[in-house]
Design a protein around this motif. Structure first.
Motif, mmCIF file in Angstrom:
data_model
loop_
_atom_site.group_PDB
_atom_site.id
_atom_site.type_symbol
_atom_site.label_atom_id
_atom_site.label_comp_id
_atom_site.label_asym_id
_atom_site.label_seq_id
_atom_site.Cartn_x
_atom_site.Cartn_y
_atom_site.Cartn_z
ATOM 1 N N LEU A 45 9.307 -0.451 -2.307
ATOM 2 C CA LEU A 45 9.202 1.008 -2.272
ATOM 3 C C LEU A 45 8.757 1.599 -3.607
ATOM 4 O O LEU A 45 8.119 2.646 -3.648
ATOM 5 C CB LEU A 45 10.547 1.628 -1.866
ATOM 6 C CG LEU A 45 11.057 1.297 -0.462
ATOM 7 C CD1 LEU A 45 12.386 1.986 -0.207
ATOM 8 C CD2 LEU A 45 10.046 1.697 0.596
ATOM 9 N N SER A 46 9.092 0.937 -4.679
ATOM 10 C CA SER A 46 8.823 1.506 -6.004
ATOM 11 C C SER A 46 7.628 0.900 -6.717
ATOM 12 O O SER A 46 7.169 1.444 -7.727
ATOM 13 C CB SER A 46 10.061 1.343 -6.896
ATOM 14 O OG SER A 46 10.405 -0.025 -7.027
ATOM 15 N N HIS A 49 4.535 3.202 -7.613
ATOM 16 C CA HIS A 49 4.813 4.148 -8.693
ATOM 17 C C HIS A 49 4.820 3.443 -10.050
ATOM 18 O O HIS A 49 4.249 3.959 -11.028
ATOM 19 C CB HIS A 49 6.167 4.813 -8.441
ATOM 20 C CG HIS A 49 6.632 5.714 -9.545
ATOM 21 N ND1 HIS A 49 6.061 6.953 -9.806
ATOM 22 C CD2 HIS A 49 7.612 5.547 -10.477
ATOM 23 C CE1 HIS A 49 6.666 7.503 -10.833
ATOM 24 N NE2 HIS A 49 7.611 6.678 -11.266
ATOM 25 N N MET A 127 19.005 3.901 -3.450
ATOM 26 C CA MET A 127 17.998 4.363 -2.501
ATOM 27 C C MET A 127 18.643 4.952 -1.241
ATOM 28 O O MET A 127 18.235 6.015 -0.753
ATOM 29 C CB MET A 127 17.079 3.196 -2.119
ATOM 30 C CG MET A 127 15.809 3.607 -1.418
ATOM 31 S SD MET A 127 14.654 4.448 -2.524
ATOM 32 C CE MET A 127 14.259 3.117 -3.656
ATOM 33 N N TRP A 131 18.302 8.915 -0.032
ATOM 34 C CA TRP A 131 17.498 9.225 1.138
ATOM 35 C C TRP A 131 18.278 9.395 2.431
ATOM 36 O O TRP A 131 17.840 10.125 3.331
ATOM 37 C CB TRP A 131 16.442 8.130 1.344
ATOM 38 C CG TRP A 131 15.269 8.290 0.452
ATOM 39 C CD1 TRP A 131 15.130 7.783 -0.813
ATOM 40 C CD2 TRP A 131 14.068 9.018 0.716
ATOM 41 N NE1 TRP A 131 13.929 8.142 -1.348
ATOM 42 C CE2 TRP A 131 13.243 8.901 -0.418
ATOM 43 C CE3 TRP A 131 13.604 9.753 1.807
ATOM 44 C CZ2 TRP A 131 11.979 9.493 -0.500
ATOM 45 C CZ3 TRP A 131 12.344 10.338 1.735
ATOM 46 C CH2 TRP A 131 11.557 10.208 0.606
ATOM 47 N N SER A 254 -0.791 3.737 -0.926
ATOM 48 C CA SER A 254 -0.219 4.816 -1.750
ATOM 49 C C SER A 254 -1.255 5.422 -2.685
ATOM 50 O O SER A 254 -1.312 6.642 -2.867
ATOM 51 C CB SER A 254 0.963 4.275 -2.560
ATOM 52 O OG SER A 254 1.968 3.752 -1.727
ATOM 53 N N GLU A 268 9.016 7.036 -4.970
ATOM 54 C CA GLU A 268 8.870 6.187 -3.774
ATOM 55 C C GLU A 268 7.705 6.713 -2.938
ATOM 56 O O GLU A 268 7.912 7.404 -1.928
ATOM 57 C CB GLU A 268 10.145 6.165 -2.935
ATOM 58 C CG GLU A 268 11.329 5.486 -3.593
ATOM 59 C CD GLU A 268 12.174 6.455 -4.411
ATOM 60 O OE1 GLU A 268 12.127 7.675 -4.107
ATOM 61 O OE2 GLU A 268 12.847 6.010 -5.359
ATOM 62 N N LEU A 271 7.631 6.281 1.080
ATOM 63 C CA LEU A 271 8.536 7.114 1.870
ATOM 64 C C LEU A 271 8.032 8.549 1.964
ATOM 65 O O LEU A 271 8.097 9.171 3.036
ATOM 66 C CB LEU A 271 9.943 7.077 1.265
ATOM 67 C CG LEU A 271 10.660 5.727 1.305
ATOM 68 C CD1 LEU A 271 12.051 5.840 0.703
ATOM 69 C CD2 LEU A 271 10.749 5.205 2.724
ATOM 70 N N TYR A 272 7.526 9.078 0.860
ATOM 71 C CA TYR A 272 6.988 10.436 0.895
ATOM 72 C C TYR A 272 5.737 10.506 1.759
ATOM 73 O O TYR A 272 5.473 11.521 2.418
ATOM 74 C CB TYR A 272 6.681 10.916 -0.524
ATOM 75 C CG TYR A 272 7.908 11.337 -1.293
ATOM 76 C CD1 TYR A 272 8.446 12.607 -1.135
ATOM 77 C CD2 TYR A 272 8.541 10.460 -2.165
ATOM 78 C CE1 TYR A 272 9.573 12.999 -1.844
ATOM 79 C CE2 TYR A 272 9.670 10.839 -2.881
ATOM 80 C CZ TYR A 272 10.187 12.112 -2.708
ATOM 81 O OH TYR A 272 11.314 12.489 -3.399
ATOM 82 N N ASP A 286 9.996 8.104 7.879
ATOM 83 C CA ASP A 286 10.503 7.550 6.627
ATOM 84 C C ASP A 286 11.881 6.919 6.805
ATOM 85 O O ASP A 286 12.166 5.848 6.254
ATOM 86 C CB ASP A 286 10.539 8.630 5.547
ATOM 87 C CG ASP A 286 11.344 9.842 5.970
ATOM 88 O OD1 ASP A 286 11.271 10.225 7.148
ATOM 89 O OD2 ASP A 286 12.061 10.411 5.127
ATOM 90 N N ILE A 290 13.018 3.015 6.392
ATOM 91 C CA ILE A 290 14.149 2.575 5.570
ATOM 92 C C ILE A 290 15.065 1.643 6.354
ATOM 93 O O ILE A 290 15.590 0.660 5.804
ATOM 94 C CB ILE A 290 14.933 3.795 5.049
ATOM 95 C CG1 ILE A 290 14.131 4.515 3.966
ATOM 96 C CG2 ILE A 290 16.290 3.388 4.491
ATOM 97 C CD1 ILE A 290 14.782 5.768 3.433
ATOM 98 N N TRP A 293 13.466 -1.575 6.184
ATOM 99 C CA TRP A 293 13.471 -2.032 4.793
ATOM 100 C C TRP A 293 14.832 -2.600 4.407
ATOM 101 O O TRP A 293 14.918 -3.565 3.632
ATOM 102 C CB TRP A 293 13.104 -0.856 3.896
ATOM 103 C CG TRP A 293 13.345 -1.060 2.437
ATOM 104 C CD1 TRP A 293 12.551 -1.744 1.566
ATOM 105 C CD2 TRP A 293 14.459 -0.566 1.671
ATOM 106 N NE1 TRP A 293 13.102 -1.706 0.302
ATOM 107 C CE2 TRP A 293 14.272 -0.995 0.340
ATOM 108 C CE3 TRP A 293 15.583 0.191 1.986
ATOM 109 C CZ2 TRP A 293 15.166 -0.689 -0.668
ATOM 110 C CZ3 TRP A 293 16.466 0.504 0.980
ATOM 111 C CH2 TRP A 293 16.268 0.068 -0.322
#
Length: 383
Positions: A45-46, A49, A127, A131, A254, A268, A271-272, A286, A290, A293
């Motif tokens: 997820l990260s 970024h 997380m 969320w 992404s 994340e 998810l967005y 989303d 999760i 995930w």
């Protein structure tokens, strides 16, 4: 004649006891999914970024370079395992570094596996708290995950591998959800290539390498996989590039959905991105993402519990796998409660795990390789 028959029966009993039924090994397919489910976990997820912060829109190039470097490490691990195909990581340590140095190194590996498992629980808890369940205490989230994964590992490696294989179809659902959200992709967001320079791209390699930690499991379970060493190498290579393709796909999705300015502020992105769409029967894609995930997090975490418990078993030569699992799980739970949601503590602990990962997953395999050849020659000389 009757006495002779009785004597023959007495002689056959010890022979059957001396030759117990051989342990069932993992198939190549199960080996493939064990590696995949260990590597794909909390970081999926990260990673977009983090790569963007390091290399901007060239982060996907950093990921490819990191994958090539990790492929070299995978080959080194295989060469080490091929020299001792009947021994796992902890047994190899004793063979090539002597008994007591090897045991000490194996115990350090156990501590490393505990640290990675703790970090997985901390990131997972954060997380879920952000969320899904903001009012649920961390001890509830962590305890449930630890109990479920500990119970799974207690069933043995074969049970774990079978479950990983069965659950791997969920990765297809994750990919399908991301593909659905790519209908608004904009390829201009990843252009121009190398705008930030080669130095910035190489800086992102450092972040990308972290996403592949987990391949060390192949050295731990190598002797418990059926097939020739070459067949196992093919499986390891296929698994590595499957994980690379999966990460590259999520990063590319992404990077083409959000602009460079947006990715800087979104921790994340996946998810967005999914949050902006909905399906006829799923209002919050989303949250559905999760829920799947979480299973990937559980499989990755369970593998580290297994490797840690196996390391304790070989280090202290004690039977009772369940006791080792309980000990490992308890230590992880205690450290998790000490860290809590304290950002400073978690970031410091994260850096420690990263540096440990470089040593245990990248440096040590290269150190072990030449010693493994020497140990192999010594074994042949004694033979």
């Amino acid at each position: 004649m009757s006495t002779k028959k009785k004597n023959k029966q007495k002689q056959t009993i010890p022979q059957s006891q001396a030759n117990p039924k051989p342990e069932q090994k993992l198939s190549q397919r199960q080996f493939f999914f064990m590696i995949i489910q260990t590597q794909i976990g909390v970081g999926v997820l990260s990673i977009p970024h983090e790569l963007h912060n390091a290399s901007k829109q060239d982060g996907w190039i950093s990921l490819i370079i990191a994958a090539v470097l990790i492929q070299i490490v995978v080959l080194v691990i295989w060469l080490t395992a091929r020299n001792h195909p009947e021994n796992n990581l902890f047994q190899i340590n004793e063979l090539i570094f002597s008994k007591w140095i090897g045991k000490g190194l194996s115990f350090l590996y156990v501590l490393y596996f505990i640290a990675v498992g703790t970090l997985i629980i901390l990131l997972y808890g954060r997380m879920i708290s952000v969320w899904v369940l903001p009012n649920t205490p961390l001890w509830v989230l962590s305890l449930l995950m630890i109990l479920i994964c500990g119970y799974l590992v207690a069933g043995g490696l074969l049970v774990v591998a079978r479950l990983y294989t069965m659950l791997s179809f969920l990765l297809i659902i994750l990919i399908a959800l991301v593909i659905y959200s790519m209908k608004e992709m904009n390829l201009m967001y990843i252009l121009p290539v190398f705008e930030e320079g080669v130095g910035r791209v190489l800086k992102g390699v450092d972040k990308a390498v972290l996403s592949f930690f987990g391949f060390i499991v192949s050295l731990v379970i190598f002797p418990k996989v059926e097939g020739t060493p070459k067949q196992r190498l093919k499986t390891m290579v296929k698994a590595h590039w499957f994980v690379t393709g999966f990460y590259l796909f999520t990063v590319f999705a992404s990077f083409t959905f959000f602009s460079s300015m947006e990715l800087t502020t979104i921790p994340e992105p996946l998810l967005y991105m999914l949050k902006s769409f909905e399906l006829p029967i799923i209002a919050r894609i989303d949250l559905f993402f999760i829920s799947i995930w979480i299973i990937s997090v559980a499989t990755s975490f369970a593998t580290y519990i297994y490797m840690g418990s196996l390391g304790l078993k070989h280090t202290f030569m004690k039977k009772g796998n369940v006791r080792h699992i309980v000990l490992i799980s308890s230590v992880i739970f205690v450290i998790t409660m000490y860290m809590g949601f304290d950002i400073t503590k978690v970031e410091t602990f994260n850096k420690f795990v990263v540096y440990a990962g470089y040593f245990f997953s990248l440096m040590l395999p290269f150190i072990m390789l030449p010693f493994s050849y020497l140990a192999k020659k010594r074994k042949k000389g004694k033979g």
